[in-house]
Design a protein around this motif. Structure first.
Motif, PDB file in Angstrom:
ATOM      1  N   SER B  32       0.849  -1.192   0.000  1.00  0.00           N
ATOM      2  CA  SER B  32       0.000   0.000   0.000  1.00  0.00           C
ATOM      3  C   SER B  32       0.884   1.242   0.000  1.00  0.00           C
ATOM      4  O   SER B  32       2.073   1.172   0.312  1.00  0.00           O
ATOM      5  N   PHE B  34       1.098   5.756   0.295  1.00  0.00           N
ATOM      6  CA  PHE B  34       0.525   6.930   0.931  1.00  0.00           C
ATOM      7  C   PHE B  34       1.348   8.168   0.605  1.00  0.00           C
ATOM      8  O   PHE B  34       2.541   8.078   0.301  1.00  0.00           O
ATOM      9  N   TYR B  36       2.234  11.572   2.843  1.00  0.00           N
ATOM     10  CA  TYR B  36       2.156  12.271   4.114  1.00  0.00           C
ATOM     11  C   TYR B  36       2.670  13.686   3.910  1.00  0.00           C
ATOM     12  O   TYR B  36       3.520  13.940   3.061  1.00  0.00           O
ATOM     13  N   LEU B  46      -0.964  12.099   7.689  1.00  0.00           N
ATOM     14  CA  LEU B  46      -1.459  11.479   6.468  1.00  0.00           C
ATOM     15  C   LEU B  46      -2.192  12.497   5.614  1.00  0.00           C
ATOM     16  O   LEU B  46      -3.120  13.157   6.079  1.00  0.00           O
ATOM     17  N   LEU B  87       5.954  13.613   1.914  1.00  0.00           N
ATOM     18  CA  LEU B  87       6.644  12.341   2.067  1.00  0.00           C
ATOM     19  C   LEU B  87       5.899  11.244   1.326  1.00  0.00           C
ATOM     20  O   LEU B  87       4.701  11.040   1.542  1.00  0.00           O
ATOM     21  N   ASN B  91       4.182   0.820   2.097  1.00  0.00           N
ATOM     22  CA  ASN B  91       4.065  -0.239   3.103  1.00  0.00           C
ATOM     23  C   ASN B  91       4.451  -1.560   2.461  1.00  0.00           C
ATOM     24  O   ASN B  91       3.802  -2.014   1.516  1.00  0.00           O
ATOM     25  N   ILE B  95      -0.987  -6.633   5.733  1.00  0.00           N
ATOM     26  CA  ILE B  95      -1.707  -5.894   6.758  1.00  0.00           C
ATOM     27  C   ILE B  95      -1.701  -6.619   8.106  1.00  0.00           C
ATOM     28  O   ILE B  95      -1.548  -5.999   9.152  1.00  0.00           O
ATOM     29  N   GLN B  96      -1.812  -7.947   8.086  1.00  0.00           N
ATOM     30  CA  GLN B  96      -1.932  -8.672   9.351  1.00  0.00           C
ATOM     31  C   GLN B  96      -0.654  -8.621  10.169  1.00  0.00           C
ATOM     32  O   GLN B  96      -0.660  -8.965  11.338  1.00  0.00           O
ATOM     33  N   TYR B  97       0.437  -8.196   9.584  1.00  0.00           N
ATOM     34  CA  TYR B  97       1.692  -8.091  10.315  1.00  0.00           C
ATOM     35  C   TYR B  97       2.012  -6.648  10.699  1.00  0.00           C
ATOM     36  O   TYR B  97       3.137  -6.334  11.060  1.00  0.00           O
ATOM     37  N   GLY B  98       1.009  -5.806  10.610  1.00  0.00           N
ATOM     38  CA  GLY B  98       1.246  -4.410  10.950  1.00  0.00           C
ATOM     39  C   GLY B  98       1.853  -3.677   9.778  1.00  0.00           C
ATOM     40  O   GLY B  98       1.830  -4.131   8.649  1.00  0.00           O
ATOM     41  N   ASN B  99       2.398  -2.525  10.067  1.00  0.00           N
ATOM     42  CA  ASN B  99       2.935  -1.699   9.012  1.00  0.00           C
ATOM     43  C   ASN B  99       4.451  -1.749   8.991  1.00  0.00           C
ATOM     44  O   ASN B  99       5.082  -1.604  10.022  1.00  0.00           O
ATOM     45  N   LYS B 100       4.996  -1.977   7.844  1.00  0.00           N
ATOM     46  CA  LYS B 100       6.433  -1.808   7.650  1.00  0.00           C
ATOM     47  C   LYS B 100       6.569  -0.677   6.648  1.00  0.00           C
ATOM     48  O   LYS B 100       6.695  -0.890   5.444  1.00  0.00           O
ATOM     49  N   LEU B 101       6.433   0.528   7.157  1.00  0.00           N
ATOM     50  CA  LEU B 101       6.436   1.683   6.275  1.00  0.00           C
ATOM     51  C   LEU B 101       7.851   2.099   5.937  1.00  0.00           C
ATOM     52  O   LEU B 101       8.712   2.173   6.805  1.00  0.00           O
ATOM     53  N   PHE B 103       9.800   5.266   4.193  1.00  0.00           N
ATOM     54  CA  PHE B 103       9.558   6.667   3.866  1.00  0.00           C
ATOM     55  C   PHE B 103      10.595   7.186   2.887  1.00  0.00           C
ATOM     56  O   PHE B 103      11.787   6.902   3.008  1.00  0.00           O
ATOM     57  N   GLY B 104      10.126   7.965   1.937  1.00  0.00           N
ATOM     58  CA  GLY B 104      11.048   8.762   1.152  1.00  0.00           C
ATOM     59  C   GLY B 104      11.567   9.917   1.996  1.00  0.00           C
ATOM     60  O   GLY B 104      11.001  10.233   3.050  1.00  0.00           O
TER      61      GLY B 104
END
Lengths: 114, 113
Positions: B32, B34, B36, B46, B87, B91, B95-101, B103-104
């Motif tokens: 996914s 985004f 920011y 966000l 930014l 991700n 989803i079930q493992y949380g977010n591993k975001l 970032f630029g």
């Protein structure tokens, strides 16, 4: 507001001293994160937690440890601070249970190691 | 090579202008996406999620090109209040493992009167 409080917001410490940053949330979210932000690097994940006592390393975990003894609190500890750990630290939370994985940040903690 | 790359700018534009930012990502398994927004000495917030079909929120339009692995943000009719760092965020985790975001480093926008 996302219900996240970071403390302290600003701290100056000496090289070699231990430092603990606290993140407190009132949202009862499962996931909590610690990021650091440095010029030219963006935000980088240090450690994260997916539940009480459940933590894992991120991209830049060396020199840091974390603990989560309660859902609402996530502590970041620098055991022996170094000048390279001078940075802005952001705590974040998210709740992926609903499939909406929006992440919310605290206001940041500015740490200077001299 | 960074996982998420953005042109750092700054983009200096007059009020009312249209401005576009691009972002490329390297992990083809990214889940996914985004945008920011971060104001000076503030936390990131966000702005909008980016959907495969493209999506719009008022003056802001986001596009995703999975084949070329890039994301774009278009801002129409720029306002002074749009001045900030934008930014690009990807991700890489289910989803079930949380977010591993990831970032630029951000693109700086300055809107001038």
């Amino acid at each position: 507001d996302a219900g996240i409080t970071q403390s302290p917001r600003h701290k100056v410490t000496e090289t070699g001293t231990p430092v603990t940053l606290r993140c407190h949330q009132t949202e009862n979210h499962r996931y909590m994160y610690w990021y650091r932000q440095d010029p030219g690097h963006g935000l980088r994940l240090i450690h994260y937690s997916y539940g009480v006592k459940d933590t894992d390393k991120g991209e830049v975990s060396d020199g840091y440890s974390v603990s989560r003894s309660k859902t609402e609190d996530f502590l970041l500890t620098l055991e022996s601070a170094t000048s390279s750990q001078t940075s802005v630290y952001f705590c974040a939370i998210s709740e992926s249970r609903t499939g909406r994985n929006t992440i919310y940040f605290g206001e940041g903690s500015w740490l200077t190691v001299v | 090579r960074k996982e998420v790359e953005q042109d750092p700018g700054p983009f200096n534009v007059p009020e009312g202008a249209t401005v576009a930012f691009n972002c490329t990502y390297s992990n083809s398994a990214s889940q996914s996406f985004f945008w920011y927004r971060q104001d000076c000495r503030k936390e990131p917030k966000l702005l909008m999620s980016v959907y495969s079909s493209g999506n719009e929120d008022g003056r802001f339009t986001a596009q995703l090109n999975r084949a070329s692995q890039y994301i774009s943000l278009l801002i129409r009719d720029s306002k002074l209040s749009d001045s900030a760092t934008y930014l690009c965020v990807v991700n890489t985790s289910p989803i079930q493992y949380g977010n591993k975001l990831v970032f630029g480093a951000g693109t700086i926008l300055r809107v001038k009167s």
